[in-house]
Design an enzyme around this catalytic site. Sequence first.
Site, PDB file in Angstrom:
ATOM      1  NE  ARG A 223      -4.269  -1.446   0.310  1.00 26.68           N
ATOM      2  CZ  ARG A 223      -4.533  -2.416  -0.567  1.00 26.68           C
ATOM      3  NH1 ARG A 223      -3.710  -2.651  -1.564  1.00 26.68           N
ATOM      4  NH2 ARG A 223      -5.625  -3.142  -0.459  1.00 26.68           N
ATOM      5  CG  HIS A 271      -3.962  -0.101  -6.457  1.00 24.69           C
ATOM      6  ND1 HIS A 271      -4.263   0.439  -5.237  1.00 24.69           N
ATOM      7  CD2 HIS A 271      -4.093  -1.444  -6.297  1.00 24.69           C
ATOM      8  CE1 HIS A 271      -4.555  -0.527  -4.369  1.00 24.69           C
ATOM      9  NE2 HIS A 271      -4.452  -1.680  -5.000  1.00 24.69           N
TER      10      HIS A 271
END
Length: 308
Positions: A223, A271
């Site tokens: 993340r 992502h």
Amino acid sequence: MAIVFKSDPIRGREWARILAERAPDLEFRMWPDYGDPATVRYLVAWIPPRDVGALFPNLEILFSSGAGVDQLDLGSLPAHVPVVRMVEPNLVASMAEYVAMATLALHRNLVDYIGFQRAATWKEIRVVPAPQRRVGIMGLGVLGIASLERLRPFGFPLAGWSRSPKVIEGVTCHAGAAAMDAFLAATDILVCLLPLTSETRGILDASTFAALPRGAGLVNVGRGGHLVDADLIAALDSGQLSGAVIDVVSKEPPPADHPFWSHPRIILTPHVASMTQPATACEVFLANLRRYQQGLPLADVVDRSRGY
Ligand code: NDP
Ligand code: OXD
């Protein structure tokens, strides 16, 4: 028995079609058309609605549509509702594929060669044999282990770091904060596949980079919150790190003036390292739901005390 889907609506329509065929007993409703809230038993969501317990008073299970759960405010969810994360074969396979791609890109100096091409420079860098390039993965969970397996045939010396001790054949395993420096000191390409928790936030910082051998590479597929952006830029600019492949950032998408867009030693992707695929996700979801309906334990339940 109603299920509400509150995630990517395009993939939601595929869920609707598959579940209509495979599980006609389930009434599929797409957010925000959730119908009578009292009839909602299951919620599949990336970000659940605020005050989900009050909105759906008879909710029995919250399914995260992704493998990570840091986007859920676990503390605000009703304590009696189990949170199940998404672990499905295509999501796992695509992560392992991305980690292999990124590791090979760093190993084979792609960051430099992209720069050379832009500068019309024909220049070679001596190839380092794979057995001399040590790859270390932070996080030995479902995705970390699958990535190590995908890397194995290339011949890199492999290592991993996790919270609790592990034994994985052909992988040097380290566990716990006290073992982190030894792990880093023997890692030339560092891959972050940790969950984002209060313990791991900001873990990719200047002190971590300083503990790596000079010229190491970084892959962050965990993340954005794991990474201290300014420390990465400083480490790349000083040569402590030679390149980074970054798939996740704190704010997605990053603002137009964010340095990652244009830094010559960063390869940035939006992502996409891995994605939940509706066909296989529905299979895993249904198998889990049927287990629950038969009174058997659910798989892939998040441990709220650990945050993952
Ligand atoms: P798992 O829960 O299966 O594994 C997590 C691993 O991290 C475990 O080995 C765990 O240790 C370790 N860990 C957790 N906290 C610590 C800590 N404080 N110190 C050391 N090790 C720690 O997760 P997954 O492998 O399924 O997923 C990992 C993450 O990948 C997700 O949380 C998500 O953030 C990210 N992800 C990113 C995607 C993308 O497209 N970029 C897609 C999907 C996921 P232990 O084994 O001891 O518990
Ligand atoms: C996930 C993700 O957690 O896509 O599944 O990041």
